[in-house]
Design an enzyme around this catalytic site. Structure first.
Site, PDB file in Angstrom:
ATOM      1  N   CYS A  97      -8.770  10.203  -8.451  1.00 36.76           N
ATOM      2  CA  CYS A  97      -8.594  10.802  -9.775  1.00 36.76           C
ATOM      3  C   CYS A  97      -7.206  10.539 -10.360  1.00 36.76           C
ATOM      4  CB  CYS A  97      -8.873  12.303  -9.721  1.00 36.76           C
ATOM      5  SG  CYS A  97      -7.682  13.216  -8.725  1.00 36.76           S
ATOM      6  N   ASP A 153      -4.345  12.103  -9.562  1.00 32.53           N
ATOM      7  CA  ASP A 153      -3.437  13.248  -9.539  1.00 32.53           C
ATOM      8  C   ASP A 153      -2.385  13.069  -8.448  1.00 32.53           C
ATOM      9  OD1 ASP A 153      -4.912  14.591 -11.530  1.00 32.53           O
ATOM     10  OD2 ASP A 153      -6.232  15.491 -10.046  1.00 32.53           O
ATOM     11  N   CYS A 193      -4.447  15.970 -14.319  1.00 29.41           N
ATOM     12  CA  CYS A 193      -5.253  16.699 -15.300  1.00 29.41           C
ATOM     13  C   CYS A 193      -4.809  18.161 -15.396  1.00 29.41           C
ATOM     14  CB  CYS A 193      -6.722  16.611 -14.914  1.00 29.41           C
ATOM     15  SG  CYS A 193      -7.123  17.465 -13.367  1.00 29.41           S
ATOM     16  N   CYS A 210      -8.507  19.529  -6.895  1.00 30.91           N
ATOM     17  CA  CYS A 210      -7.153  19.842  -7.357  1.00 30.91           C
ATOM     18  C   CYS A 210      -6.556  20.984  -6.547  1.00 30.91           C
ATOM     19  CB  CYS A 210      -7.159  20.197  -8.840  1.00 30.91           C
ATOM     20  SG  CYS A 210      -7.608  18.816  -9.911  1.00 30.91           S
TER      21      CYS A 210
END
Length: 137
Positions: free
Chosen positions: A34, A36, A59, A103
Site C-alpha cells: 500500500c 504506507d 493514507c 494500518c
C-alpha cells in the site's frame, strides 16, 4: 468508505507529529503493497515513555493509527507499551474498515521496532515481545 469520527479527528488533527532529534529509540516500518511508511521516535526515562513522535507517509488510516498509537503509549512503561495491539489501536479509533486494518498493524509494528532499537542502543537483549513474529504474524 465510512470512517469513524475518531479516525477523521486523528487524520485531520494528528497528535504527536514530528521528530525527536535525540530519540532513545526509532522504528521504521512500511507496507510495500500500500506504500504506507511509519517512523516512531521514543524518549524513555527510567522505563517510562515520556515523549513519542511520529512521521507517517500514507493514507488517512495510516496517519490516524500512528496518531492514536502515540496517544496510547505516551506516559506508559515499556512493558505496558509492549502490550498494545493493533486491535487496541483500531478499537480506540472506534474501528477501521477491514481493508484498512493493516494500518493498525503497522502502528503496532512501529512501536515495537522503536522499542527494539531502544534496547539495541543500550546494548541490552531485545525482548521477544518486540518482534512481530512473537505474535504469529
Amino acid at each position: 468508505m465510512i470512517y469513524s469520527d475518531k479516525v477523521m479527528d486523528h487524520f485531520n488533527h494528528p497528535r504527536n507529529v514530528g521528530i525527536i532529534e535525540d530519540a532513545d529509540g526509532v522504528g521504521t516500518v512500511g507496507n510495500p503493497v500500500c506504500g504506507d511508511i511509519m517512523k516512531m521516535y521514543l524518549k524513555i526515562d527510567h522505563g517510562v515513555i515520556t515523549d513519542v513522535r511520529f512521521k507517517t507517509f500514507g493514507c488517512g488510516s495510516a496517519i490516524a493509527t500512528s496518531s492514536m498509537a502515540t496517544e496510547i503509549i505516551k506516559g506508559k512503561t515499556i512493558e505496558e507499551a509492549l502490550t498494545m495491539t493493533n486491535a487496541a489501536v483500531a478499537e480506540a479509533l472506534d474501528g477501521l474498515p477491514p481493508h484498512k486494518m493493516h494500518c493498525s498493524v503497522l502502528a503496532e509494528e512501529a512501536v515495537k521496532a522503536a522499542l527494539a532499537d531502544y534496547y539495541t542502543k543500550r546494548g541490552e537483549p531485545v525482548p521477544p515481545e518486540c518482534s512481530v513474529e512473537a505474535d504469529g504474524r
